[in-house]
Design an enzyme around this catalytic site. Structure first.
Site, PDB file in Angstrom:
ATOM      1  N   ASN A 129      17.963 -73.972  26.651  1.00 56.38           N
ATOM      2  CA  ASN A 129      17.970 -73.925  25.185  1.00 56.38           C
ATOM      3  C   ASN A 129      18.248 -75.328  24.656  1.00 56.38           C
ATOM      4  OD1 ASN A 129      18.504 -73.487  22.476  1.00 56.38           O
ATOM      5  ND2 ASN A 129      20.440 -72.397  22.818  1.00 56.38           N
ATOM      6  N   GLU A 180      25.435 -69.512  17.762  1.00 58.58           N
ATOM      7  CA  GLU A 180      25.299 -70.482  16.656  1.00 58.58           C
ATOM      8  C   GLU A 180      24.560 -69.853  15.483  1.00 58.58           C
ATOM      9  OE1 GLU A 180      23.677 -73.668  19.040  1.00 58.58           O
ATOM     10  OE2 GLU A 180      25.613 -73.831  20.037  1.00 58.58           O
ATOM     11  N   GLY A 213      29.128 -75.479  24.890  1.00 57.79           N
ATOM     12  CA  GLY A 213      29.191 -76.894  24.507  1.00 57.79           C
ATOM     13  C   GLY A 213      30.574 -77.503  24.623  1.00 57.79           C
TER      14      GLY A 213
HETATM   15  P1  PGA Z   1      25.919 -75.228  26.700  1.00 62.56           P
HETATM   16  O1  PGA Z   1      25.151 -74.224  25.718  1.00 62.56           O
HETATM   17  O2  PGA Z   1      25.306 -75.052  28.078  1.00 62.56           O
HETATM   18  O3  PGA Z   1      25.687 -76.589  26.132  1.00 62.56           O
HETATM   19  O4  PGA Z   1      27.349 -74.823  26.696  1.00 62.56           O
HETATM   20  C1  PGA Z   1      24.767 -72.935  26.141  1.00 62.56           C
HETATM   21  C2  PGA Z   1      24.085 -72.214  25.004  1.00 62.56           C
HETATM   22  O5  PGA Z   1      24.519 -72.336  23.856  1.00 62.56           O
HETATM   23  O6  PGA Z   1      23.086 -71.497  25.216  1.00 62.56           O
END
Ligand code: PGA
Length: 252
Positions: free
Chosen positions: A9, A97, A173
């Site tokens: 993603n 999100e 994140g």
């Molecule tokens: P991340 O995001 O691997 O940067 O933690 C995962 C996601 O939001 O799908």
């Protein structure tokens, strides 16, 4: 046999340059091993055409979001049918999100799942608890309810297009990952929820997401109910993304 999926993603990151540099490399490196993984690139919608052009057969493409509606006067929206038309096989639905920053509700998530399935896309439905919910001992209840609401209208003929991604909000994140044991426990709980709904739960792929990196992917993917991952930050680097794809236990 459940599908083993690793989906990258990109969120609101990337450029035509990144597409040119990353997709070709991922594509050629994927051709050098065969562990049965289905790799998916999920760029911003504007880049879907470019990614599709460069992806080849071993690399699938998805969108990060689709509209609740089929078509019409919904300025700024992109429909599931358009994504399919442009070569996508997958869409994320209900990423945290989207839920947190754009106020996406469980009802909207369910409507988007309906659009995705009707258009022939695989819906990767994202669920996950916040840190407060986990600290209060409510993680399993929250996630179970999100799953139930998201799949409420899924007909028996469409379960093969459903994938659930468990992504604890506090792990996205942040560099903090759920332990393999905690992630496995939640995945088993999700499978139980699906069973209780009469779904063919043993055939539905469940992905883990939240700070999956090249060095923690293998431990997560070795868990019996974790069938791959949804990768954010690490999917923007071809080497990291391919390493994560390789970490899926498989035939070779
Ligand atoms: P991340 O995001 O691997 O940067 O933690 C995962 C996601 O939001 O799908």
């Amino acid at each position: 046999m459940r599908r083993k999926i690793v989906a990258g993603n990109w969120k609101m990151n990337g450029s035509k340059d990144l597409v040119s540099n990353l997709v070709g490399q991922v594509r050629s490196e994927l051709a050098s091993f065969d562990n049965g993984v289905e790799a998916v690139i999920i760029p911003p919608a504007l880049f879907v055409g470019d990614v599709v052009e460069q992806a080849g057969e071993k690399l699938a493409v998805g969108v990060q979001n689709v509209a609740c509606w089929g078509s019409g006067a919904y300025t700024g929206e992109v429909s599931a049918a358009m994504a399919k038309d442009c070569g996508c096989g997958f869409t994320l639905v209900g990423h945290s999100e989207r839920r947190q920053l754009f106020g996406e509700t469980d009802e909207q998530v369910a409507a988007k799942v309906g659009q995705a399935l009707a258009s022939g896309l695989v819906a990767v439905i994202c669920v996950g608890e916040t840190l407060e919910e986990r600290s209060a001992g409510k993680a399993e209840d929250v996630v179970s309810l999100q799953v139930r609401k998201a799949v409420a209208d899924v007909g028996s003929e469409s379960w093969q297009q459903v994938v659930i991604a468990y992504e604890p909000v506090w792990a996205i994140g942040t560099g903090k990952t759920a332990t393999a044991d905690d992630a496995q426990a939640m995945h088993a709980a999700i499978r139980d929820v699906l069973k209780s709904l009469g779904a063919p739960a043993d055939e539905i792929s469940l992905l883990y997401g939240g700070s999956v990196k090249a060095d923690n992917a293998a431990a997560l993917f070795a868990q019996p109910d974790i069938d791959g991952g949804l990768i954010g930050g690490a999917s923007l680097d071809a080497n990291d993304f391919v390493s994560i794809c390789r970490a899926v236990p498989g035939k070779s």
